[in-house]
Design an enzyme around this catalytic site. Structure first.
Site, PDB file in Angstrom:
ATOM      1  N   ASN A 204       0.881  -1.172   0.000  1.00 31.74           N
ATOM      2  CA  ASN A 204       0.000   0.000   0.000  1.00 31.74           C
ATOM      3  C   ASN A 204       0.914   1.217   0.000  1.00 31.74           C
ATOM      4  O   ASN A 204       1.489   1.561   1.029  1.00 31.74           O
ATOM      5  CB  ASN A 204      -0.891  -0.024   1.244  1.00 31.74           C
TER       6      ASN A 204
ATOM      7  N   LYS B 161       0.191   4.243  -0.254  1.00 29.63           N
ATOM      8  CA  LYS B 161      -0.409   5.455   0.330  1.00 29.63           C
ATOM      9  C   LYS B 161      -0.146   6.646  -0.603  1.00 29.63           C
ATOM     10  O   LYS B 161      -0.110   6.473  -1.811  1.00 29.63           O
ATOM     11  CB  LYS B 161       0.110   5.670   1.762  1.00 29.63           C
TER      12      LYS B 161
ATOM     13  N   HIS C 215      -9.393   1.484   5.021  1.00 36.56           N
ATOM     14  CA  HIS C 215      -8.113   1.606   5.735  1.00 36.56           C
ATOM     15  C   HIS C 215      -8.300   2.538   6.932  1.00 36.56           C
ATOM     16  O   HIS C 215      -9.074   3.491   6.865  1.00 36.56           O
ATOM     17  CB  HIS C 215      -7.051   2.160   4.784  1.00 36.56           C
TER      18      HIS C 215
ATOM     19  N   GLU D 173      -6.640   4.891   8.003  1.00 36.03           N
ATOM     20  CA  GLU D 173      -6.408   6.313   7.692  1.00 36.03           C
ATOM     21  C   GLU D 173      -7.648   6.925   7.041  1.00 36.03           C
ATOM     22  O   GLU D 173      -7.944   8.101   7.244  1.00 36.03           O
ATOM     23  CB  GLU D 173      -5.168   6.455   6.796  1.00 36.03           C
TER      24      GLU D 173
ATOM     25  N   GLU E 218      -5.188  -4.607  10.666  1.00 36.65           N
ATOM     26  CA  GLU E 218      -4.144  -3.599  10.863  1.00 36.65           C
ATOM     27  C   GLU E 218      -4.403  -2.860  12.166  1.00 36.65           C
ATOM     28  O   GLU E 218      -5.194  -1.906  12.203  1.00 36.65           O
ATOM     29  CB  GLU E 218      -4.144  -2.593   9.710  1.00 36.65           C
TER      30      GLU E 218
ATOM     31  N   GLY F 227       2.865   2.458  10.799  1.00 33.85           N
ATOM     32  CA  GLY F 227       3.838   3.542  10.626  1.00 33.85           C
ATOM     33  C   GLY F 227       4.576   3.907  11.906  1.00 33.85           C
ATOM     34  O   GLY F 227       5.271   4.913  11.959  1.00 33.85           O
TER      35      GLY F 227
ATOM     36  N   SER G 265       3.704  -1.992  10.359  1.00 35.92           N
ATOM     37  CA  SER G 265       5.157  -2.090  10.533  1.00 35.92           C
ATOM     38  C   SER G 265       5.736  -3.463  10.167  1.00 35.92           C
ATOM     39  O   SER G 265       6.683  -3.933  10.814  1.00 35.92           O
ATOM     40  CB  SER G 265       5.556  -1.682  11.961  1.00 35.92           C
TER      41      SER G 265
HETATM   42  P1  13P Z   1       3.254   0.500   7.663  1.00 32.96           P
HETATM   43  O1  13P Z   1       3.715  -0.799   7.057  1.00 32.96           O
HETATM   44  O2  13P Z   1       4.015   1.696   7.139  1.00 32.96           O
HETATM   45  O3  13P Z   1       3.177   0.430   9.145  1.00 32.96           O
HETATM   46  O4  13P Z   1       1.760   0.725   7.144  1.00 32.96           O
HETATM   47  C1  13P Z   1       0.837  -0.314   7.270  1.00 32.96           C
HETATM   48  C2  13P Z   1      -0.383   0.025   6.502  1.00 32.96           C
HETATM   49  O5  13P Z   1      -1.125   0.912   6.879  1.00 32.96           O
HETATM   50  C3  13P Z   1      -0.641  -0.716   5.274  1.00 32.96           C
HETATM   51  O6  13P Z   1      -1.919  -0.494   4.793  1.00 32.96           O
END
Ligand code: 13P
Length: 250
Positions: free
Chosen positions: A9, A11, A95, A97, A167, A173, A212
């Site tokens: 992903n 982003k 997601h 976010e 997640e 992150g 992560s």
């Molecule tokens: P990270 O791998 O950067 O922690 O992000 C995970 C994520 O949100 C994947 O959709």
């Protein structure tokens, strides 16, 4: 047997030239990988160019969001058939976010999931608790609601072909991964809930872990029974790291 899926992903990262050069390298690096499904989810603006670059490769293309209507006066939105048109076979839905910054709810997640399936896309439905919810010991309650409401009203056949991503918000992150045991516990719970909803589809649905994931922790996570792959942010942006994740078993 559930085929492992390693999904990047991206982003809101990478310009079109950056995305295309990443795919050129990816194709060379993972050309011989057969037993892991590879997916990249760039920004909307790079989808078409990335799809062209992915021709003759087994890696698949996904989007990071979708709208549930087919067309019309919905300024700024992208429909399921537009994603198909751009070459997508997957789409990430709900997601954390998007839930946190853009007001997505289990109800909108369900509408998007159904619209994606109707268009022949495979939804990757994201669920996960915040740190506060984990500390209040309501992780299972939160996950149950997200699964039962976000993935409601599918046929058993539809239910077995989607992907779920667990997640934990506190692990995204932050460099703070759930331990393989913490992740497995929730994955097993999701499969149990899913069995109540869709019977045998629970054995077929793939459940990815995200938060992560990196080259050091991937193989321990992937050893767990109910972890069928990764949904990866930061480590999917660097070709060396993403290639290591794809080759987690080596
Ligand atoms: P990270 O791998 O950067 O922690 O992000 C995970 C994520 O949100 C994947 O959709």
């Amino acid at each position: 047997m559930r085929k492992p899926l390693m999904a990047g992903n991206w982003k809101m990262n990478k310009t079109i030239p950056d995305a295309v050069s990443f795919i050129k390298e990816l194709k060379n690096t993972v050309a011989d990988v057969k037993d892991v499904e590879i997916l990249v989810c760039p920004t909307f603006t790079a989808l078409y160019a990335v799809n062209n670059e992915l021709k003759n490769s087994s890696a698949k293309l996904g989007a990071q969001n979708i709208f549930w209507e087919e067309k019309g006066a919905f300024t700024g939105e992208i429909s399921p058939s537009m994603l198909k048109d751009a070459g997508c076979s997957y789409v990430i839905i709900g997601h954390s976010e998007r839930r946190q910054y853009f007001g997505e709810t289990d109800e909108t997640v369900n509408k998007k999931t159904k619209a994606a399936i109707a268009a022949g896309l495979i939804p990757i439905v994201c669920v996960g608790e915040t740190l506060k919810e984990r500390e209040e010991n309501i992780t299972f309650k939160i996950i149950e609601k997200q699964v039962k409401e976000g993935i409601a009203n599918l046929s058993v056949q539809e239910a077995e072909n989607i992907v779920i991503a667990y997640e934990p918000v506190w692990a995204i992150g932050t460099g703070k991964t759930a331990t393989p045991e913490q992740a497995q516990e929730v994955h097993e719970f999701i499969r149990k809930i899913y069995r109540q909803m869709y019977a045998t589809a629970a054995d077929k649905v793939r459940i990815l872990y995200g938060g992560s994931v990196n080259p050091c922790n991937v193989s321990d996570l992937m050893k767990k029974n109910d972890i069928d792959g990764g949904l990866v942010g930061g480590a999917s942006l660097k070709i060396e790291d993403f290639a290591k994740l794809i080759n987690f078993a080596k």
